[in-house]
Design a protein around this motif. Structure first.
Motif, PDB file in Angstrom:
ATOM      1  N   HIS A 141       0.794  -1.268   0.049  1.00  0.00           N
ATOM      2  CA  HIS A 141      -0.160   0.108   0.006  1.00  0.00           C
ATOM      3  C   HIS A 141       1.029   1.262   0.036  1.00  0.00           C
ATOM      4  N   VAL A 142       0.951   1.796  -1.230  1.00  0.00           N
ATOM      5  CA  VAL A 142       1.835   2.948  -1.459  1.00  0.00           C
ATOM      6  C   VAL A 142       0.623   4.277  -1.470  1.00  0.00           C
ATOM      7  N   ASP A 143       0.900   5.345  -0.555  1.00  0.00           N
ATOM      8  CA  ASP A 143       0.016   6.438  -0.488  1.00  0.00           C
ATOM      9  C   ASP A 143      -0.186   7.021  -1.877  1.00  0.00           C
ATOM     10  N   GLY A 144       1.199   7.196  -2.404  1.00  0.00           N
ATOM     11  CA  GLY A 144       0.892   7.833  -3.933  1.00  0.00           C
ATOM     12  C   GLY A 144       2.158   8.479  -4.214  1.00  0.00           C
ATOM     13  N   ALA A 145       2.139   9.174  -5.337  1.00  0.00           N
ATOM     14  CA  ALA A 145       3.384   9.634  -5.693  1.00  0.00           C
ATOM     15  C   ALA A 145       3.299  11.154  -5.978  1.00  0.00           C
ATOM     16  N   VAL A 146       4.372  12.044  -5.793  1.00  0.00           N
ATOM     17  CA  VAL A 146       4.418  13.357  -5.673  1.00  0.00           C
ATOM     18  C   VAL A 146       5.692  13.851  -6.922  1.00  0.00           C
ATOM     19  N   ILE A 147       4.786  14.309  -8.111  1.00  0.00           N
ATOM     20  CA  ILE A 147       5.501  14.539  -9.414  1.00  0.00           C
ATOM     21  C   ILE A 147       6.267  16.070  -9.386  1.00  0.00           C
ATOM     22  N   ILE A 148       7.383  16.090  -9.729  1.00  0.00           N
ATOM     23  CA  ILE A 148       8.105  17.657  -9.643  1.00  0.00           C
ATOM     24  C   ILE A 148       8.303  17.892 -11.133  1.00  0.00           C
ATOM     25  N   THR A 149       8.172  19.164 -11.321  1.00  0.00           N
ATOM     26  CA  THR A 149       8.233  19.718 -12.536  1.00  0.00           C
ATOM     27  C   THR A 149       8.870  21.145 -12.576  1.00  0.00           C
ATOM     28  N   THR A 150       9.263  21.574 -13.653  1.00  0.00           N
ATOM     29  CA  THR A 150       9.710  22.917 -13.578  1.00  0.00           C
ATOM     30  C   THR A 150       8.357  23.820 -14.550  1.00  0.00           C
ATOM     31  N   PRO A 151       8.351  24.969 -14.865  1.00  0.00           N
ATOM     32  CA  PRO A 151       7.299  25.505 -15.427  1.00  0.00           C
ATOM     33  C   PRO A 151       7.082  25.353 -17.197  1.00  0.00           C
ATOM     34  N   GLN A 152       8.536  25.237 -17.757  1.00  0.00           N
ATOM     35  CA  GLN A 152       8.528  25.301 -19.059  1.00  0.00           C
ATOM     36  C   GLN A 152       8.000  24.019 -19.879  1.00  0.00           C
ATOM     37  N   GLU A 153       7.622  24.137 -21.040  1.00  0.00           N
ATOM     38  CA  GLU A 153       6.811  23.282 -21.599  1.00  0.00           C
ATOM     39  C   GLU A 153       7.517  22.026 -21.779  1.00  0.00           C
ATOM     40  N   ALA A 180      10.800  30.697  -0.556  1.00  0.00           N
ATOM     41  CA  ALA A 180      10.988  29.481  -0.843  1.00  0.00           C
ATOM     42  C   ALA A 180      10.727  28.263   0.217  1.00  0.00           C
ATOM     43  N   ALA A 181      11.175  28.545   1.382  1.00  0.00           N
ATOM     44  CA  ALA A 181      11.079  27.674   2.657  1.00  0.00           C
ATOM     45  C   ALA A 181       9.536  27.841   3.075  1.00  0.00           C
ATOM     46  N   LEU A 182       8.942  29.168   3.060  1.00  0.00           N
ATOM     47  CA  LEU A 182       7.554  28.982   3.299  1.00  0.00           C
ATOM     48  C   LEU A 182       6.835  28.028   2.269  1.00  0.00           C
ATOM     49  N   ALA A 183       6.829  28.398   0.934  1.00  0.00           N
ATOM     50  CA  ALA A 183       6.412  27.605  -0.046  1.00  0.00           C
ATOM     51  C   ALA A 183       6.549  25.837   0.044  1.00  0.00           C
ATOM     52  N   TYR A 184       7.842  25.503   0.432  1.00  0.00           N
ATOM     53  CA  TYR A 184       7.745  24.053   0.918  1.00  0.00           C
ATOM     54  C   TYR A 184       7.390  23.846   2.043  1.00  0.00           C
ATOM     55  N   ARG A 185       7.041  24.616   3.041  1.00  0.00           N
ATOM     56  CA  ARG A 185       6.425  24.128   4.257  1.00  0.00           C
ATOM     57  C   ARG A 185       4.743  23.993   3.792  1.00  0.00           C
ATOM     58  N   GLY A 186       4.285  24.758   3.138  1.00  0.00           N
ATOM     59  CA  GLY A 186       2.898  24.486   2.492  1.00  0.00           C
ATOM     60  C   GLY A 186       2.713  23.258   1.654  1.00  0.00           C
ATOM     61  N   ILE A 187       3.587  23.027   1.024  1.00  0.00           N
ATOM     62  CA  ILE A 187       3.674  21.881   0.314  1.00  0.00           C
ATOM     63  C   ILE A 187       3.747  20.484   0.980  1.00  0.00           C
ATOM     64  N   ILE A 188       4.676  20.661   1.817  1.00  0.00           N
ATOM     65  CA  ILE A 188       4.669  19.373   2.761  1.00  0.00           C
ATOM     66  C   ILE A 188       3.419  19.092   3.625  1.00  0.00           C
ATOM     67  N   GLN A 189       2.847  20.310   4.044  1.00  0.00           N
ATOM     68  CA  GLN A 189       1.459  20.118   4.922  1.00  0.00           C
ATOM     69  C   GLN A 189       0.650  19.490   3.852  1.00  0.00           C
ATOM     70  N   SER A 190       0.424  20.049   2.536  1.00  0.00           N
ATOM     71  CA  SER A 190      -0.617  19.507   1.626  1.00  0.00           C
ATOM     72  C   SER A 190      -0.347  17.901   1.030  1.00  0.00           C
ATOM     73  N   THR A 191       1.050  17.761   1.067  1.00  0.00           N
ATOM     74  CA  THR A 191       1.419  16.351   0.720  1.00  0.00           C
ATOM     75  C   THR A 191       1.026  15.313   1.911  1.00  0.00           C
ATOM     76  N   CYS A 192       1.123  15.655   2.954  1.00  0.00           N
ATOM     77  CA  CYS A 192       1.085  14.580   4.055  1.00  0.00           C
ATOM     78  C   CYS A 192      -0.568  14.984   4.875  1.00  0.00           C
ATOM     79  N   ALA A 193      -1.396  15.656   4.293  1.00  0.00           N
ATOM     80  CA  ALA A 193      -2.398  15.800   5.034  1.00  0.00           C
ATOM     81  C   ALA A 193      -3.528  14.884   5.023  1.00  0.00           C
TER      82      ALA A 193
END
Length: 305
Positions: free
Chosen positions: A191-203, A292-305
């Motif tokens: 049982h894997v919770d799921g995947a977080v996919i990382i990208t940058t903005p360009q096409e 950037a640190a504040l963004a990371y913290r928000g993402i961590i909270q969303s990832t593990c909510a």
């Protein structure tokens, strides 16, 4: 870089490991184990081994150089700030293991005990495992074909004694090849919770993210969401924002809207992130109030909510 073979039926298909497009794929036998053949006993062994791990998160990227390992490292750092949270970070980027450097653990050794391999601990509640700990020098090249990579991943998942863990973060190489198929298959019963996919903005990056999303759908891997790294550059003096990588097709935000996938957040480009990683330190501690640190913290909270 080896990609999923053209016409791959997916690991959940009855044709997995049996179709014409499967011929020559290093994971043919592994995929066939889920399509009626005798299952690899490692799948049940890994399920039993990881019963003490509450949450399992894979970190993926379609393209290299988008900050996937940086995100994995800081996800681990951020979660481990709570002393009551036990965190494990597993690096399965066999040919490019950067986690030891980013975590300040270069030169550390893996030790064996009666219960398996012992991870290298950065803190009492943060353990790390990587093929980088098995190399005599960080400059040594790992020149392995698919089956040997698969065997290493099996050994990591089956033989590392993590103990009681709240979060296991699996840092993968870029793409959709051997390491990803092996991880998904070997973890299929755990049982894997799921995947977080990382990208940058360009096409050019988003193109490969779409392939990564297709891979997740084919192997029935849930997608927790997408993180857009290097979204903008914020000048530390005037605070003006500049787009270093212009989102010519709308960036991750439009991609997530189109594909109905959560956008976990956007991390601005900050040179101090790279400096922290090179020093093996947590950027969240080095620059706790930065955008950037504040963004990371928000993402961590969303990832593990």
């Amino acid at each position: 870089m080896e990609e999923v073979p053209q016409g791959c039926p997916g690991t959940g298909s009855a044709q997995a490991g049996r179709g014409a497009s499967c011929q020559g794929c290093p994971n043919q036998r592994l995929c066939a184990s889920g399509a009626g053949a005798a299952p690899d006993p490692a799948i049940e062994e890994i399920k039993e081994k990881l019963k003490t791990v509450k949450h399992k998160i894979l970190v993926l990227s379609g393209k290299g150089g988008v900050g996937k390992s940086t995100f994995s490292a800081h996800l681990a750092h951020g979660l481990a700030e709570d002393e009551n949270t036990q965190v494990a970070l597993l690096d399965i980027d066999i040919c490019g293991p950067s986690i030891p450097k980013m975590m300040g653990l270069e030169g550390e050794q893996v030790h064996q005990s009666g219960s398996g391999w012992s991870p290298v601990f950065l803190e009492d509640n943060l353990g790390v495992m990587s093929v980088g700990f098995l190399l005599s020098s960080p400059d040594d090249a790992v020149i392995w074909r698919g089956p040997k990579k698969n065997g290493m991943i099996k050994q990591f998942l089956r033989d590392v004694d993590w103990g009681e863990v709240d979060y296991l973060i699996v840092d993968t190489p870029p793409g959709t090849s051997d390491e990803h198929l092996s991880a998904v298959q070997y973890l299929s019963a755990a049982h894997v919770d799921g995947a977080v996919i990382i990208t940058t903005p360009q096409e050019v990056s988003l193109q490969d993210v779409r392939k990564e999303i297709s891979f997740c759908h084919k192997v029935k891997l849930p997608i927790i969401g997408v993180v857009e790294n290097m979204s903008v550059f914020v000048c530390p003096k005037c605070k003006k924002e500049s787009q270093i990588f212009p989102p010519t097709t709308g960036g991750a935000e439009v991609l997530c809207q189109d594909l109905k996938i959560p956008l976990l957040g956007k991390v601005p480009l900050d040179p101090h992130i790279g400096k922290s990683c090179d020093k093996g330190q947590s950027f969240l501690i080095d620059a706790p109030d930065s955008p950037a640190a504040l963004a990371y913290r928000g993402i961590i909270q969303s990832t593990c909510a």
